[in-house]
Scaffold this motif. Structure first.
Motif, PDB file in Angstrom:
ATOM      1  N   ILE A 154      66.946  67.457  55.293  1.00  0.00           N
ATOM      2  CA  ILE A 154      68.114  66.942  56.017  1.00  0.00           C
ATOM      3  C   ILE A 154      67.674  65.903  57.044  1.00  0.00           C
ATOM      4  O   ILE A 154      68.217  64.789  57.105  1.00  0.00           O
ATOM      5  N   ALA A 155      66.685  66.251  57.841  1.00  0.00           N
ATOM      6  CA  ALA A 155      66.211  65.316  58.868  1.00  0.00           C
ATOM      7  C   ALA A 155      65.580  64.080  58.244  1.00  0.00           C
ATOM      8  O   ALA A 155      65.783  62.946  58.721  1.00  0.00           O
ATOM      9  N   GLY A 156      64.824  64.271  57.175  1.00  0.00           N
ATOM     10  CA  GLY A 156      64.165  63.149  56.518  1.00  0.00           C
ATOM     11  C   GLY A 156      65.139  62.175  55.889  1.00  0.00           C
ATOM     12  O   GLY A 156      64.795  61.009  55.656  1.00  0.00           O
ATOM     13  N   ALA A 157      66.363  62.640  55.600  1.00  0.00           N
ATOM     14  CA  ALA A 157      67.381  61.762  55.018  1.00  0.00           C
ATOM     15  C   ALA A 157      68.198  61.052  56.093  1.00  0.00           C
ATOM     16  O   ALA A 157      69.167  60.361  55.764  1.00  0.00           O
ATOM     17  N   GLY A 158      67.792  61.206  57.357  1.00  0.00           N
ATOM     18  CA  GLY A 158      68.520  60.563  58.437  1.00  0.00           C
ATOM     19  C   GLY A 158      69.846  61.232  58.745  1.00  0.00           C
ATOM     20  O   GLY A 158      70.815  60.573  59.120  1.00  0.00           O
ATOM     21  N   LEU A 159      69.882  62.560  58.597  1.00  0.00           N
ATOM     22  CA  LEU A 159      71.103  63.329  58.815  1.00  0.00           C
ATOM     23  C   LEU A 159      70.924  64.328  59.949  1.00  0.00           C
ATOM     24  O   LEU A 159      69.803  64.740  60.269  1.00  0.00           O
ATOM     25  N   VAL A 160      72.030  64.699  60.548  1.00  0.00           N
ATOM     26  CA  VAL A 160      72.036  65.753  61.565  1.00  0.00           C
ATOM     27  C   VAL A 160      73.074  66.797  61.155  1.00  0.00           C
ATOM     28  O   VAL A 160      74.023  66.501  60.423  1.00  0.00           O
ATOM     29  N   VAL A 161      72.868  68.023  61.640  1.00  0.00           N
ATOM     30  CA  VAL A 161      73.793  69.121  61.349  1.00  0.00           C
ATOM     31  C   VAL A 161      74.815  69.215  62.476  1.00  0.00           C
ATOM     32  O   VAL A 161      74.461  69.458  63.631  1.00  0.00           O
ATOM     33  N   LEU A 162      76.082  69.027  62.114  1.00  0.00           N
ATOM     34  CA  LEU A 162      77.156  69.137  63.096  1.00  0.00           C
ATOM     35  C   LEU A 162      77.590  70.586  63.290  1.00  0.00           C
ATOM     36  O   LEU A 162      78.083  70.955  64.369  1.00  0.00           O
ATOM     37  N   GLY A 163      77.440  71.383  62.272  1.00  0.00           N
ATOM     38  CA  GLY A 163      77.856  72.780  62.336  1.00  0.00           C
ATOM     39  C   GLY A 163      77.698  73.423  60.977  1.00  0.00           C
ATOM     40  O   GLY A 163      77.334  72.767  59.992  1.00  0.00           O
ATOM     41  N   ARG A 164      77.954  74.724  60.935  1.00  0.00           N
ATOM     42  CA  ARG A 164      77.804  75.460  59.676  1.00  0.00           C
ATOM     43  C   ARG A 164      78.810  76.609  59.650  1.00  0.00           C
ATOM     44  O   ARG A 164      78.983  77.308  60.641  1.00  0.00           O
ATOM     45  N   HIS A 165      79.453  76.779  58.522  1.00  0.00           N
ATOM     46  CA  HIS A 165      80.377  77.895  58.318  1.00  0.00           C
ATOM     47  C   HIS A 165      79.776  78.810  57.258  1.00  0.00           C
ATOM     48  O   HIS A 165      79.404  78.351  56.174  1.00  0.00           O
ATOM     49  N   ASP A 166      79.679  80.099  57.559  1.00  0.00           N
ATOM     50  CA  ASP A 166      79.018  81.055  56.679  1.00  0.00           C
ATOM     51  C   ASP A 166      80.004  82.085  56.147  1.00  0.00           C
ATOM     52  O   ASP A 166      80.979  82.444  56.824  1.00  0.00           O
ATOM     53  N   VAL A 167      79.707  82.603  54.952  1.00  0.00           N
ATOM     54  CA  VAL A 167      80.509  83.674  54.370  1.00  0.00           C
ATOM     55  C   VAL A 167      79.616  84.514  53.462  1.00  0.00           C
ATOM     56  O   VAL A 167      78.704  83.989  52.819  1.00  0.00           O
ATOM     57  N   LYS A 168      79.859  85.806  53.434  1.00  0.00           N
ATOM     58  CA  LYS A 168      79.135  86.689  52.524  1.00  0.00           C
ATOM     59  C   LYS A 168      79.806  86.664  51.153  1.00  0.00           C
ATOM     60  O   LYS A 168      81.014  86.494  51.048  1.00  0.00           O
ATOM     61  N   PRO A 169      79.037  86.845  50.089  1.00  0.00           N
ATOM     62  CA  PRO A 169      79.633  86.844  48.743  1.00  0.00           C
ATOM     63  C   PRO A 169      80.654  87.965  48.569  1.00  0.00           C
ATOM     64  O   PRO A 169      80.532  89.027  49.176  1.00  0.00           O
TER      65      PRO A 169
END
Length: 387
Positions: free
Chosen positions: A342-357
């Protein structure tokens, strides 16, 4: 082409295999008189059993082969199974996964030993044989008039796919029934795991103007975005079956005016304020086209999406990466590797939404991959170009 001898005559026919598996090196004609134990021994040796008996008895023979694989009846097989169990108990998660895949491959090879001859119109000239011509046409295209041979296991898979395509899969994220069904084609992954669809359906939209759906498959995510009010969605895929499937589904759902389905590897031309991608989750080699929706050798699609995302985002736009962490729990791709890409592609993480299967496998203690599945989380990563 494959060749065999029957009643003193040499015969030949086209060999059909969706997975690209080679035809058995040795083929013998078999019928209802063949004992299951004999068939099992011959199948384990790699012999193909070209069936000339009752079709339903052929199905029963495959079931008998399955029971013998599962029980490992003889003492040598029991000893081998015990040794394999000891090896599995001491294995790392990655080794456990590879042993599981190896066992799946061996099982598939034995069960694929029963072969069914098909006429030039996909008809089956065996007693009590069903009419599978429509299912075969949906999967393989129009008949070409040439006789062919396929494994009974593959033919039964065609039947199952035909039923999925006819009945459809209910997707609650698309709204109320009955106008919420996706009809998957043969070889196109069915959206039976609803958690990833729910993530796209509930994460706040950064825009309703334009979105790209990368690797659209059945078109389910493109349809969800359109139903959420996105005015234009460009959905891409390379596979002709997926493209036809997605086009039919968006037409059925009444969103064809909003969704354009185009053939492309990853990104279409231009930029968008929202780019969505649900790549295959496990970095391993697929053994058939349908597995390409699950297995991504070398994380090729994931890395391709990440490396090209910044160049296809409008200023201030978001990329949504939907990804399970199952590969991490299997020891196949560490979280640090994903963050590095992600970092190597010039991207940053704005947030993450998680869910269990939501599916039942995490609770199945008999599953060889139970530990990893029980810990699995599916996430929607909100990504943006670094400033």
């Amino acid at each position: 082409m494959i060749e065999w001898s029957h009643q003193g005559q040499n015969r030949q026919a086209l060999w059909r295999s969706e997975s690209g598996a080679p035809a058995p090196r040795r083929i013998v004609v078999a019928d209802d008189t063949l004992a299951a134990d004999t068939a099992f021994r011959m199948a384990c040796e790699g012999t193909g059993l070209l069936w000339q008996g009752d079709f339903q008895n052929a199905r029963m023979l495959v079931q008998a082969l399955m029971r013998r694989i599962d029980t490992r009846g003889s003492k040598p097989r029991k000893a081998a199974a015990a040794k394999a169990a000891q090896k599995a108990a001491a294995a790392t998660p990655a080794e456990t996964f590879h042993l599981h895949r190896q066992a799946q491959s061996q099982r598939a090879r034995v069960l694929a030993s029963v072969l069914i001859p098909l006429d030039g119109d996909y008809g089956i000239a065996l007693r009590r044989a069903p009419d599978l011509r429509q299912a075969c046409t949906e999967a393989w295209g129009p008949a070409d008039g040439k006789p062919s041979v396929a494994t009974l296991r593959e033919l039964l898979g065609l039947v199952g796919a035909h039923e999925w395509r006819k009945k459809g899969v209910e997707v609650p994220a698309l709204g109320a029934a009955p106008n919420n069904r996706i009809h998957p084609y043969y070889g196109v992954f069915s959206p039976v795991r609803g958690e990833y669809v729910d993530l796209v359906a509930t994460t706040p939209l950064p825009t309703t103007a334009l979105a790209f759906d990368i690797g659209c498959g059945t078109g389910v995510l493109a349809a969800v975005l359109a139903r959420r009010g996105v005015q234009r969605v460009v959905a891409t895929d390379l596979d002709p079956r997926a493209l036809a499937c997605a086009r039919e589904n968006v037409q059925r759902l009444g969103v064809a005016a909003q969704v354009e389905v185009v053939q492309a590897y990853l990104f279409p031309d231009g930029r968008a304020p929202l780019v969505v991608c649900n790549p295959p989750w496990v970095p391993a080699r697929a053994s058939s086209p349908i597995e390409r929706a699950v297995y991504d050798e070398g994380s090729a699609m994931l890395r391709g999406f990440l490396s090209g995302l910044a160049a296809h985002l409008e200023p201030g736009g978001e990329g949504w990466l939907i990804l399970s962490d199952l590969a991490e729990h299997l020891g196949l791709r560490p979280r640090a590797q994903l963050l590095e890409w992600i970092a190597g592609a010039g991207l940053v993480v704005l947030g993450r939404h998680d869910v269990k299967p939501h599916h039942g496998k995490p609770g199945d203690a008999t599953d060889a991959l139970h530990t990893a599945r029980a810990a699995e989380v599916t996430s929607l990563w909100r990504l943006a170009a670094a400033t």
